[in-house]
Design an enzyme around this catalytic site. Structure first.
Site, mmCIF file in Angstrom:
data_model
loop_
_atom_site.group_PDB
_atom_site.id
_atom_site.type_symbol
_atom_site.label_atom_id
_atom_site.label_comp_id
_atom_site.label_asym_id
_atom_site.label_seq_id
_atom_site.Cartn_x
_atom_site.Cartn_y
_atom_site.Cartn_z
ATOM 1 C CD GLU A 110 -61.801 39.589 -24.192
ATOM 2 O OE1 GLU A 110 -60.897 39.121 -24.866
ATOM 3 O OE2 GLU A 110 -62.813 40.412 -24.707
ATOM 4 N NE ARG A 145 -59.366 43.923 -29.692
ATOM 5 C CZ ARG A 145 -59.974 43.121 -30.560
ATOM 6 N NH1 ARG A 145 -61.322 42.839 -30.599
ATOM 7 N NH2 ARG A 145 -59.205 42.822 -31.644
ATOM 8 C CG HIS A 183 -62.941 38.049 -28.004
ATOM 9 N ND1 HIS A 183 -62.308 39.271 -27.613
ATOM 10 C CD2 HIS A 183 -62.958 38.337 -29.191
ATOM 11 C CE1 HIS A 183 -61.842 39.916 -28.814
ATOM 12 N NE2 HIS A 183 -62.369 39.355 -29.582
#
Ligand code: GLV
Length: 325
Positions: A266, A237, A285
């Site tokens: 993000e 993360r 991601h």
């Protein structure tokens, strides 16, 4: 049983729901649902499959306490207030295990991409800068027999360690609260203190969950404790590292490079200075982005919903305490 799904998900999961007689609606718009919208929608459903970073906070849970289950289609559940859900006796499911190999592949890919400046060199071709051959320019480094440090060695960390040990005979060290017996036995991994992990890792790869304890954990001070030649990898993360501190550490050459599949926020802004650095590789991601893994994740989420529809314990449960009488 009626389920709302916050994205379109693979057919494999939908087929399972269908065969169990569960009706579902997928959110098909290509935009994130506002929390109020999601709350209002969920009032008309019995369960939720949460995909992405829907905020399942105290307010949501209080308003949607009727939900029989929330099945997160991810292994991470830092977007969910699990303590509140447990108090309200809402079972929370996730999708562990099935995504470990695909995610470790991305950590491994980033390690190589950084060590050989691959993304930067690719950009040079696009920019018409593939020019004169200089034997001393843009040199990378080799991974053979280097030390891989894993911060949080669980299933994904194990797969990353296995790849690195197998491909490059890398020495494996890790920092965990608990010993990982399997990694010690199969990969000759050694548990070390945090200071040792920072000081000894040639590649430091983060595979822990985002919690209050790990938020902003990799900050300037921690980067300063690492080797100047080290590569920092984060596929867990983005909020586990402090991004301005990472940029500063790279600019000051406290560490050599960084590979990120996760950023904070993000999506990452296109003008982020990290994207211009030769020794940095960033991906959007994509740890679980394979046909096989997304199919498997959708199946696990569906299995959780099917169990809830039969008033059974979710097979992939985050808060089993909800079943304690
Ligand atoms: C992906 O980031 C996941 O948590 O599954």
């Amino acid at each position: 049983m009626k389920v709302f799904i916050t994205r379109q998900i693979p057919q494999k999961g939908l087929d399972l729901l269908r065969s169990a007689g569960i009706s579902f609606t997928e959110w098909a718009e290509r935009r994130e649902l506002e929390q109020n919208e999601l709350i209002n929608i969920c009032k008309n459903y019995d369960a939720l499959i949460s995909v992405g970073q829907n905020k399942i906070n105290k307010r949501f849970l209080q308003e949607c306490r009727h939900l029989k289950a929330i099945a997160q289609m991810a292994v991470g559940f830092d977007n969910i207030n699990v303590a509140e859900a447990t108090m309200l006796k809402i079972p929370i499911g996730n999708t562990p295990g099935v995504l470990s190999k695909a995610t470790a592949d991305i950590a491994f890919l980033l390690m190589l991409a950084v060590s050989r400046k691959a993304f930067y060199m690719h950009k040079k071709i696009i920019n018409g800068e593939w020019g004169f051959y200089e034997p001393t320019a843009d040199l990378g480094m080799e991974m053979e027999e280097k030390t891989l440090g894993i911060f949080g060695l669980g299933k994904i960390g194990f797969e990353m360690a296995k790849r690195c040990a197998g491909a490059f005979n890398m020495k494996i060290i890790y920092h965990n609260r608990k010993m990982n017996d399997e990694a010690e036995k199969k990969l000759n991994a050694k548990r070390v203190s945090l200071d040792e992990l920072l000081a000894q890792s040639d590649v430091l790869s983060v595979h822990t969950a985002l919690t209050e304890e790990t938020r902003g954990f990799f900050d300037y001070g921690r980067f300063a404790g690492m080797k100047h030649s080290a590569i920092f990898i984060n596929t867990a993360r983005g909020a586990i590292h402090n991004e301005p501190d990472l940029i500063r550490a790279l600019n000051e050459k406290l560490i050599w490079g960084a590979g990120l599949d996760v950023t904070h926020p993000e999506p990452m802004h296109a003008d982020n200075p990290l994207l211009q650095m030769p020794n940095v590789a960033v991906l959007p991601h994509i740890g679980t982005t394979t046909e096989e893994t997304r199919d498997a994740m959708s199946k696990l989420a569906a299995e959780n919903i099917i169990a809830a529809s039969k008033n059974e314990q979710l097979p992939h449960i985050v808060n089993p305490e909800v079943y304690a009488s």
